[in-house]
Design an enzyme around this catalytic site. Structure first.
Site, PDB file in Angstrom:
ATOM      1  N   SER A  56       1.130  -1.194  -0.014  1.00 49.52           N
ATOM      2  CA  SER A  56       0.448   0.221  -0.109  1.00 49.52           C
ATOM      3  C   SER A  56       0.802   1.382  -0.483  1.00 49.52           C
ATOM      4  CB  SER A  56      -1.126  -0.783   0.467  1.00 49.52           C
ATOM      5  OG  SER A  56      -2.465   1.361   0.976  1.00 49.52           O
ATOM      6  N   ASP A 183      -5.728  -3.895  -1.731  1.00 49.61           N
ATOM      7  CA  ASP A 183      -4.942  -3.667  -1.373  1.00 49.61           C
ATOM      8  C   ASP A 183      -4.615  -4.315  -0.732  1.00 49.61           C
ATOM      9  OD1 ASP A 183      -3.542  -2.398   0.593  1.00 49.61           O
ATOM     10  OD2 ASP A 183      -5.314  -1.065   1.943  1.00 49.61           O
TER      11      ASP A 183
END
Length: 292
Positions: A56, A183
């Site tokens: 991320s 993610d």
């Protein structure tokens, strides 16, 4: 802030040039701006990692470092772009309605096209391809339907970064190699284990954070969603640390900041500044243990 040193099982060979290092930058949205201090610490110690991993926001910071940027350069660029309200919104507005385009038809977690946003905000020093990086980089993403972590380390860099940072509910998923990715922090918030066989000393930086409050007021709807995600990721991290910890594990003091608090970049850097000395002391302690 907490620091963990895995000294009991330490097996670091004595080299004439010193031990090799690798670093893993964890996910946590704007809290990941604090990763910059870890980069600065390594810069000041004259340490260039032999490998980097990120999830991320950690993938974004890792890409900057892997491109050869210094911590100071990354800090200045971050504050100048996402840390400035006017410049942040001007860049977003310049993308127009394309940021809202849903390339995946009816399948949507969020409305924003993160690939375009990443392309607009990454520093110009970051190359298009993994192969052009100065330091090898491993980026963690989550295969939504495959229910597994995917480590990306070749090909188109910006697509990999966008996939790793595609927070469900905020951004559209990203196509990578014919798969739908979200993610990377969902499966691996701090992907340090991918580095354990690549360097003598592996550093992990956790910026997931945890819900804060006085315990008497229930969270609002948004806070409860992000807070529940934090708790799930911290449970995953705790298990990993029990099974196979890195040599150094740091948690900057960034709990009070939210995932989207990018406009507070200066505050985040100021509040987490102590992590720089914390990392330096941890590295010194490892050197002392090896030399003893």
């Amino acid at each position: 802030m907490s620091t963990r040193l895995a000294l009991s099982d330490l097996e670091i060979p004595k080299r004439s040039g010193g031990p090799t290092f690798a670093i893993a930058f964890g996910g946590g949205g704007a809290r990941g701006i604090s990763h910059i201090h870890a980069i600065e610490a390594l810069d000041e110690l004259g340490i260039r990692p032999v490998a980097i991993s990120g999830s991320s926001i950690g993938a974004i910071m890792g890409a900057g470092m892997a491109s050869g940027m210094s911590g100071k350069e990354i800090a200045e660029y971050t504050v100048e772009t996402v840390g400035s309200r006017g410049k942040l919104f001007n860049r977003l507005l310049s993308l127009g309605s394309a940021t809202m385009r849903d390339k995946l038809g009816g399948f949507r977690f969020g409305h924003f096209n993160l690939e375009l946003i990443i392309d607009a905000f990454l520093p110009p020093q970051v190359p298009r391809e993994f192969e052009d990086l100065v330091v090898p980089l491993k980026i963690s993403a989550t295969d939504y339907y495959g229910q597994a972590e995917v480590v990306l380390e070749s090909g188109e860099l910006r697509t990999a970064i966008a996939a790793s940072a595609a927070i469900p509910g905020l951004f559209m998923p990203v196509w990578v190699n014919g798969r739908i990715m979200i993610d990377g922090g969902v499966f691996n918030p701090v992907p340090y284990e991918h580095l354990m066989d690549l360097a003598d000393i592996v550093i992990g930086i956790d910026v997931v954070g945890a819900p804060e409050g006085d315990g008497t007021h229930p969270p609002n709807r948004i806070d409860s969603v992000f807070g529940a995600s934090q708790l799930t990721m911290q449970a995953s991290i705790a298990l990993k640390l029990k099974l196979h910890p890195p040599h150094i594990f740091l948690r900057p003091s960034v709990n009070r900041f939210g995932v989207l608090d990018f406009l507070k970049a200066r505050e985040i850097l100021q509040e987490s500044e102590t992590v720089k000395d914390e990392l330096k002391r941890a590295i010194e302690a490892l050197h002392t243990a090896v030399d003893a």
